[in-house]
Design an enzyme around this catalytic site. Structure first.
Site, short mmCIF file in Angstrom:
data_model
loop_
_atom_site.label_atom_id
_atom_site.label_comp_id
_atom_site.label_asym_id
_atom_site.label_seq_id
_atom_site.Cartn_x
_atom_site.Cartn_y
_atom_site.Cartn_z
N ASP A 99 49.78 37.79 43.27
CA ASP A 99 48.80 36.97 43.92
C ASP A 99 47.67 37.76 44.36
O ASP A 99 47.07 37.20 45.49
CB ASP A 99 49.28 36.01 44.80
CG ASP A 99 50.25 35.00 44.20
OD1 ASP A 99 50.73 35.12 42.94
OD2 ASP A 99 50.74 33.93 44.83
N ASP A 150 48.56 32.80 41.65
CA ASP A 150 48.51 31.25 42.28
C ASP A 150 47.26 30.71 41.38
O ASP A 150 46.24 30.92 41.34
CB ASP A 150 48.37 31.41 43.74
CG ASP A 150 48.98 30.40 44.33
OD1 ASP A 150 50.25 29.84 43.93
OD2 ASP A 150 48.47 29.58 45.43
N HIS A 182 46.05 26.63 40.76
CA HIS A 182 46.23 25.55 40.96
C HIS A 182 45.16 24.46 40.77
O HIS A 182 43.95 24.82 40.45
CB HIS A 182 46.33 25.13 42.53
CG HIS A 182 47.39 25.93 43.42
ND1 HIS A 182 48.66 26.02 42.63
CD2 HIS A 182 47.15 26.55 44.40
CE1 HIS A 182 49.46 26.57 43.72
NE2 HIS A 182 48.45 27.01 44.85
N HIS A 219 42.69 26.41 47.64
CA HIS A 219 42.52 27.87 47.04
C HIS A 219 43.08 28.17 45.86
O HIS A 219 43.87 27.16 45.10
CB HIS A 219 43.52 28.58 48.03
CG HIS A 219 45.24 28.04 48.01
ND1 HIS A 219 45.79 27.20 48.59
CD2 HIS A 219 46.05 28.77 47.15
CE1 HIS A 219 46.67 27.15 48.39
NE2 HIS A 219 47.11 28.01 47.53
N LYS A 226 51.24 30.34 38.05
CA LYS A 226 52.39 29.46 38.74
C LYS A 226 51.57 28.47 39.52
O LYS A 226 50.52 28.69 40.08
CB LYS A 226 53.42 30.27 39.49
CG LYS A 226 52.67 31.11 40.51
CD LYS A 226 53.59 31.91 41.33
CE LYS A 226 52.93 32.73 42.42
NZ LYS A 226 52.08 32.15 43.37
N CYS A 275 54.70 34.02 48.86
CA CYS A 275 54.99 34.20 47.42
C CYS A 275 55.70 35.62 47.32
O CYS A 275 56.57 35.53 46.46
CB CYS A 275 53.66 34.24 46.79
SG CYS A 275 53.17 32.46 46.77
C1 VGL Z 1 50.61 31.71 48.79
C2 VGL Z 1 50.03 30.11 50.31
C3 VGL Z 1 49.92 29.02 49.42
C4 VGL Z 1 50.92 33.11 48.54
C5 VGL Z 1 50.17 30.80 47.64
O1 VGL Z 1 50.33 33.43 47.57
O2 VGL Z 1 51.57 33.72 49.16
N1 VGL Z 1 50.49 31.24 50.23
N2 VGL Z 1 49.77 29.49 48.09
ZN ZN Z 2 49.04 28.34 46.58
#
Ligand code: VGL
Ligand code: ZN
Length: 192
Positions: free
Chosen positions: A9, A47, A49, A66, A90, A129
């Site tokens: 990420d 990440d 979404h 985010h 993901k 993550c």
């Molecule tokens: C993550 C918070 C929300 C991460 C992803 O990549 O660690 N943290 N979504």
């Molecule tokens: Zn996230």
């Protein structure tokens, strides 16, 4: 034995200026670049979404919006995009969050197809993550090294990053500095 570097990420929204910026998140980039050439392949997770994702505060979650699919915030840092042979997304379904790169993805199959048994893991964020990905990797039987200078934590509660790293160590991950990892990768006969 084949080795993959997993860059977790490293996306604009987790980097300075992003909507869920991880403190010093950009510091993970240089050590990931340094280690990449010592691995057989590089996989980047994202990440990724939908705009109405359940993890977002307006939809009942705990995070500011985010890494919305199709926006700049969800794109990899260009230095990581340049390293990555494969990209795994993901958290793409509206109704479920996924911290682990293995959760709801084809990451395990992708690695198995390439005969990968060893994972070197860094990225963002240590306490979410990265932790979840390391837990799953160990459960799936991979040998796991976490690069402690190539991860950064959100630290919603102070100490979360330190506790996450301790949990990864207890679960069986080897914790190393990138420079130490690179030194140990050099065949001993060449260390003159
Ligand atoms: C993550 C918070 C929300 C991460 C992803 O990549 O660690 N943290 N979504
Ligand atoms: Zn996230």
């Amino acid at each position: 034995m084949k080795r993959a570097l997993i860059c977790v990420d490293v996306e604009h929204d987790f980097l300075p200026g992003g909507s869920l910026a991880v403190p010093d998140g950009d510091h993970v980039i240089a050590p990931l670049q340094a280690v990449a050439s010592h691995c057989d392949c590089v996989v980047a997770t994202r990440d990724y979404h939908p705009e109405d994702h359940v993890s977002f505060t307006p939809y009942g979650g705990t995070w500011p919006p985010h890494c919305v699919a199709g926006t700049r915030g969800a794109e990899l840092h260009p230095a990581i995009a340049a390293l990555a042979g494969s990209v795994v997304d993901k958290g793409t379904a509206r109704g479920a969050d996924a911290y682990s790169g293995f959760d709801g993805t084809h990451l395990h199959e992708l690695l198995q197809q390439q005969g990968i048994t060893e994972l070197v893991i860094g990225g963002l964020a240590t306490d979410y993550c990265v932790l979840a990905t390391v837990r799953d990797a160990l459960r799936l039987g991979y040998t796991v090294t976490v690069l402690d200078d190539a991860i950064r934590a959100v630290n919603v509660t102070p100490g979360d990053g330190r506790r996450a790293l301790e949990e990864m160590r207890r679960a069986g991950a080897r914790i190393m500095h990138s420079a130490q990892f690179i030194r140990e990768c050099i065949p001993t006969g060449m260390m003159l």
